[in-house]
Design a protein around this motif. Sequence first.
Motif, PDB file in Angstrom:
ATOM      1  N   THR A 189       0.850  -1.194   0.000  1.00  0.00           N
ATOM      2  CA  THR A 189       0.000   0.000   0.000  1.00  0.00           C
ATOM      3  C   THR A 189       0.884   1.241   0.000  1.00  0.00           C
ATOM      4  N   PRO A 190       1.427   1.598  -1.163  1.00  0.00           N
ATOM      5  CA  PRO A 190       2.306   2.769  -1.213  1.00  0.00           C
ATOM      6  C   PRO A 190       1.530   4.051  -0.913  1.00  0.00           C
ATOM      7  N   PRO A 191       2.203   5.055  -0.366  1.00  0.00           N
ATOM      8  CA  PRO A 191       1.537   6.345  -0.174  1.00  0.00           C
ATOM      9  C   PRO A 191       1.150   6.954  -1.519  1.00  0.00           C
ATOM     10  N   THR A 192       0.168   7.818  -1.497  1.00  0.00           N
ATOM     11  CA  THR A 192      -0.289   8.460  -2.735  1.00  0.00           C
ATOM     12  C   THR A 192       0.837   9.295  -3.340  1.00  0.00           C
ATOM     13  N   PRO A 193       1.153   9.081  -4.620  1.00  0.00           N
ATOM     14  CA  PRO A 193       2.218   9.875  -5.249  1.00  0.00           C
ATOM     15  C   PRO A 193       1.889  11.366  -5.214  1.00  0.00           C
ATOM     16  N   THR A 194       2.919  12.175  -5.069  1.00  0.00           N
ATOM     17  CA  THR A 194       2.751  13.626  -5.114  1.00  0.00           C
ATOM     18  C   THR A 194       3.317  14.152  -6.423  1.00  0.00           C
ATOM     19  N   THR A 195       2.942  15.359  -6.793  1.00  0.00           N
ATOM     20  CA  THR A 195       3.412  15.959  -8.036  1.00  0.00           C
ATOM     21  C   THR A 195       4.424  17.062  -7.749  1.00  0.00           C
ATOM     22  N   ALA A 196       5.255  17.329  -8.730  1.00  0.00           N
ATOM     23  CA  ALA A 196       6.286  18.353  -8.580  1.00  0.00           C
ATOM     24  C   ALA A 196       5.655  19.741  -8.514  1.00  0.00           C
ATOM     25  N   ASP A 197       6.221  20.587  -7.674  1.00  0.00           N
ATOM     26  CA  ASP A 197       5.774  21.973  -7.538  1.00  0.00           C
ATOM     27  C   ASP A 197       6.860  22.878  -8.105  1.00  0.00           C
ATOM     28  N   GLY A 198       6.586  23.476  -9.256  1.00  0.00           N
ATOM     29  CA  GLY A 198       7.585  24.317  -9.897  1.00  0.00           C
ATOM     30  C   GLY A 198       7.853  25.612  -9.158  1.00  0.00           C
ATOM     31  N   THR A 199       6.883  26.086  -8.371  1.00  0.00           N
ATOM     32  CA  THR A 199       7.057  27.351  -7.652  1.00  0.00           C
ATOM     33  C   THR A 199       8.016  27.194  -6.479  1.00  0.00           C
ATOM     34  N   THR A 200       7.789  26.161  -5.669  1.00  0.00           N
ATOM     35  CA  THR A 200       8.659  25.930  -4.507  1.00  0.00           C
ATOM     36  C   THR A 200       9.842  25.030  -4.839  1.00  0.00           C
ATOM     37  N   LYS A 201       9.848  24.492  -6.062  1.00  0.00           N
ATOM     38  CA  LYS A 201      10.893  23.565  -6.503  1.00  0.00           C
ATOM     39  C   LYS A 201      10.950  22.325  -5.611  1.00  0.00           C
ATOM     40  N   THR A 214      11.049   7.263  -6.470  1.00  0.00           N
ATOM     41  CA  THR A 214      11.295   8.152  -7.602  1.00  0.00           C
ATOM     42  C   THR A 214      10.909   9.576  -7.225  1.00  0.00           C
ATOM     43  N   TRP A 215      11.840  10.497  -7.454  1.00  0.00           N
ATOM     44  CA  TRP A 215      11.575  11.924  -7.254  1.00  0.00           C
ATOM     45  C   TRP A 215      11.552  12.592  -8.628  1.00  0.00           C
ATOM     46  N   VAL A 216      10.521  13.362  -8.908  1.00  0.00           N
ATOM     47  CA  VAL A 216      10.386  14.035 -10.199  1.00  0.00           C
ATOM     48  C   VAL A 216      10.352  15.545  -9.967  1.00  0.00           C
ATOM     49  N   PHE A 217      11.297  16.259 -10.583  1.00  0.00           N
ATOM     50  CA  PHE A 217      11.376  17.709 -10.461  1.00  0.00           C
ATOM     51  C   PHE A 217      10.700  18.376 -11.662  1.00  0.00           C
ATOM     52  N   ALA A 218      10.186  19.573 -11.453  1.00  0.00           N
ATOM     53  CA  ALA A 218       9.544  20.314 -12.539  1.00  0.00           C
ATOM     54  C   ALA A 218      10.570  20.812 -13.547  1.00  0.00           C
ATOM     55  N   THR A 285      16.374  23.933  -4.315  1.00  0.00           N
ATOM     56  CA  THR A 285      15.129  23.170  -4.304  1.00  0.00           C
ATOM     57  C   THR A 285      14.676  22.972  -2.858  1.00  0.00           C
ATOM     58  N   THR A 286      13.461  22.487  -2.682  1.00  0.00           N
ATOM     59  CA  THR A 286      12.912  22.272  -1.341  1.00  0.00           C
ATOM     60  C   THR A 286      12.980  20.791  -0.987  1.00  0.00           C
ATOM     61  N   SER A 287      13.482  20.499   0.209  1.00  0.00           N
ATOM     62  CA  SER A 287      13.583  19.102   0.634  1.00  0.00           C
ATOM     63  C   SER A 287      12.195  18.530   0.909  1.00  0.00           C
TER      64      SER A 287
END
Length: 295
Positions: A189-201, A214-218, A285-287
């Motif tokens: 049961t993986p946590p819900t994937p999040t999307t990249a935020d280009g404003t806060t990086k 997997t980490w995906v950057f804008a 970028t933001t951690s």
Amino acid sequence: MEEGKALVNIVRTEIINERTLEKFSFVTQSSCDIKPDLSAGKEDILRVKDTIYGINQTEDITIGYEVKMTDSLLTPELMALVDGGTFVSGKYEAPKAGIKVNRDKYTLSIYTEEKDYTDTVGYAKFTTKHNKGKALDFKLKDGAFYVPEFNSKSRPARGESPIEIEFLDTLPNDTPIVPPSTGGATVPTPPTPTTADGTTKTPGVTIGSDCRVTWVFATAINDADATVTNFKVTKKTVGTVVAGNVTIDSTKKIVTFVPTSIAAGITYTATALAVRSSGATTADTTSVSVDFTTV
């Protein structure tokens, strides 16, 4: 100058999934067409009546290759890699209609024979990297064997050679590549994937059921910062770092952590520290951290 080489036949084909390192090796391929994909140059001519005063030219630039393979047999796992679908329990399902298909990239190597009269004296290995498949055509005909055709585009990174041709005395051992082991642990049961935020990086985070992170950057990051120090998995309670490998894709936007050993029944924290965006001199970028539990 070396003598020319008489090349004939396709004696082996190897395909390696660049994300999972799964390897396909087969000897039934019947043809492979590798054609350059060009960004066409331009030619501007300054002509006045019957006199040309100047020609301004820009050259064609190779951006990759268009690859078309045909095989004598249908391999469902290979079809899934190229087409982007899934093959489970004897059933193949193509990608869902109406949504973006995230196909894995793969490295393709074609081996041909070098002949000296009737004797095989060596081999030539043609390799294209970062191939991404296309949706398959199915051409079925009564009384004729089905011949699968696999089409893809190879897109090397800037400055990377789009094709390599290596001349060998013998064929390498056909040893399968074994993907890193997670010790049998999974994340059902993986946590819900999040999307990249280009404003806060802030990168988007996806935890796979196979414990990959997997980490995906804008926008692109500095690839030198894609290290196990900046992208890591730790035991949540004690902070012990999990051994693994970190890779970054050719766009410099996707970082993947693959654990080499991870235990079941433990809660872990996947962390991406602040890193430098492409061209930045300091981390901007933001951690982000995400917890997940294995079984």
